[in-house]
Design an enzyme around this catalytic site. Structure first.
Site, PDB file in Angstrom:
ATOM      1  N   GLY A   1       0.786  -1.225   0.000  1.00 16.92           N
ATOM      2  CA  GLY A   1       0.000   0.000   0.000  1.00 16.92           C
ATOM      3  C   GLY A   1       0.815   1.270   0.000  1.00 16.92           C
ATOM      4  O   GLY A   1       0.389   2.290   0.563  1.00 16.92           O
TER       5      GLY A   1
ATOM      6  N   LYS B   1       3.445   1.346  -4.922  1.00 16.49           N
ATOM      7  CA  LYS B   1       4.331   0.557  -5.773  1.00 16.49           C
ATOM      8  C   LYS B   1       3.753   0.338  -7.166  1.00 16.49           C
ATOM      9  O   LYS B   1       4.479   0.383  -8.167  1.00 16.49           O
ATOM     10  CB  LYS B   1       4.601  -0.781  -5.072  1.00 16.49           C
ATOM     11  CG  LYS B   1       5.496  -1.751  -5.790  1.00 16.49           C
ATOM     12  CD  LYS B   1       6.003  -2.820  -4.823  1.00 16.49           C
ATOM     13  CE  LYS B   1       4.909  -3.461  -4.003  1.00 16.49           C
ATOM     14  NZ  LYS B   1       3.946  -4.232  -4.796  1.00 16.49           N
TER      15      LYS B   1
ATOM     16  N   VAL C   1       1.572   2.304  -8.780  1.00 13.37           N
ATOM     17  CA  VAL C   1       1.602   3.570  -9.514  1.00 13.37           C
ATOM     18  C   VAL C   1       3.012   3.839 -10.026  1.00 13.37           C
ATOM     19  O   VAL C   1       3.203   4.256 -11.179  1.00 13.37           O
ATOM     20  CB  VAL C   1       1.109   4.726  -8.622  1.00 13.37           C
ATOM     21  CG1 VAL C   1       1.305   6.068  -9.319  1.00 13.37           C
ATOM     22  CG2 VAL C   1      -0.362   4.524  -8.265  1.00 13.37           C
TER      23      VAL C   1
ATOM     24  N   LYS D   1       2.839  -8.794 -13.411  1.00 19.36           N
ATOM     25  CA  LYS D   1       2.666  -9.054 -11.980  1.00 19.36           C
ATOM     26  C   LYS D   1       2.555 -10.572 -11.840  1.00 19.36           C
ATOM     27  O   LYS D   1       1.516 -11.146 -12.156  1.00 19.36           O
ATOM     28  CB  LYS D   1       1.392  -8.369 -11.477  1.00 19.36           C
ATOM     29  CG  LYS D   1       1.041  -8.691 -10.034  1.00 19.36           C
ATOM     30  CD  LYS D   1       1.467  -7.595  -9.100  1.00 19.36           C
ATOM     31  CE  LYS D   1       0.971  -7.855  -7.682  1.00 19.36           C
ATOM     32  NZ  LYS D   1       1.260  -6.743  -6.795  1.00 19.36           N
TER      33      LYS D   1
ATOM     34  N   ALA E   1       4.715  -8.637  -4.960  1.00 19.22           N
ATOM     35  CA  ALA E   1       3.565  -8.417  -4.078  1.00 19.22           C
ATOM     36  C   ALA E   1       4.076  -8.019  -2.701  1.00 19.22           C
ATOM     37  O   ALA E   1       4.829  -8.772  -2.081  1.00 19.22           O
ATOM     38  CB  ALA E   1       2.708  -9.675  -3.985  1.00 19.22           C
TER      39      ALA E   1
ATOM     40  N   LEU F   1      -0.508  11.550  -6.319  1.00 14.55           N
ATOM     41  CA  LEU F   1      -1.108  12.273  -7.439  1.00 14.55           C
ATOM     42  C   LEU F   1      -2.627  12.292  -7.322  1.00 14.55           C
ATOM     43  O   LEU F   1      -3.271  11.241  -7.192  1.00 14.55           O
ATOM     44  CB  LEU F   1      -0.700  11.604  -8.763  1.00 14.55           C
ATOM     45  CG  LEU F   1       0.811  11.514  -9.007  1.00 14.55           C
ATOM     46  CD1 LEU F   1       1.095  10.734 -10.287  1.00 14.55           C
ATOM     47  CD2 LEU F   1       1.427  12.902  -9.077  1.00 14.55           C
TER      48      LEU F   1
END
Length: 209
Positions: free
Chosen positions: A12, A15, A17, A32, A98, A182
């Protein structure tokens, strides 16, 4: 050019983004390998939405939003870590782990074990908030203990120059820049935010690792 691995000091922390920004800047594909949690927008879907870049299908998709070994157990599965190999792609490749380095894939294997096997350069994503010095320095020490090449650290959040400098100096690692939170988060705002990231150093790490 070797693939670039993106990992974090925690979950959280932005990472995904930052992975999307790297995909944009490098003209890369995204992968991923393990996705835990499918109810909300997945990390692959976020990157696809922000970049329009090629997104490779996850090797493992697990319903429960938890550590992969727990999610797999809940689904009556065991992740075959031996099949988690870096794919060949015609474009540069950004690979997002992850959570952090010590997240287990089964009862014996962590993401750090996989990264050590891949031997590709790693970008560590770190918060600028309280606690980040400890988490960042421990993560850097773990990577180096396994011989994993470290491209540097990208910070996420408000500028805290003293903290950022401490991590870079004590961790003997390149400060690759910082991405503000952002709002709104759009392809254009992400591209503008990444003007502060040292892509020259990142490309060099991918070419020499």
């Amino acid at each position: 050019m070797k693939p670039l691995i993106v990992t974090g000091t925690d979950t959280g922390i932005g990472k995904t983004v930052i992975s999307a920004g790297l995909v944009q800047a490098l003209g890369a594909s995204y992968w991923k390998p393990v996705q835990s949690g499918l109810e909300e927008e997945t990390d692959s879907e976020i990157v696809a939405r922000l970049t329009g870049a090629p997104v490779l299908p996850e090797a493992v998709r697990l319903e429960l939003p938890a550590s992969p070994h727990i999610s797999a157990e809940a689904a009556g599965l065991r992740i075959d870590v031996g099949t988690l190999n870096l794919p060949d792609t015609p474009r540069p490749l950004v690979v997002e782990g992850a959570g952090g380095l010590m997240v287990p894939l089964d009862d014996e294997t962590t993401f750090l074990d996989i990264f050590a096997r891949w031997s590709a350069p790693v970008v560590l994503v770190a918060r600028t908030a309280l606690g980040t010095i400890n988490h960042s320095l421990l993560s850097l020490a773990a990577l180096r203990s396994r011989g994993v090449p470290v491209a540097g650290v990208i910070f996420s959040g408000e500028a805290v120059p003293r903290v950022e400098r401490t991590i870079a100096e004590m961790g003997d690692v390149a400060h690759l820049g910082r991405l503000d939170r952002l709002d709104p988060l759009t392809p254009d705002s992400l591209r503008a935010g990444f003007a502060q990231i040292d892509m020259t150093a990142i490309r060099a790490a991918m070419e020499t690792a």
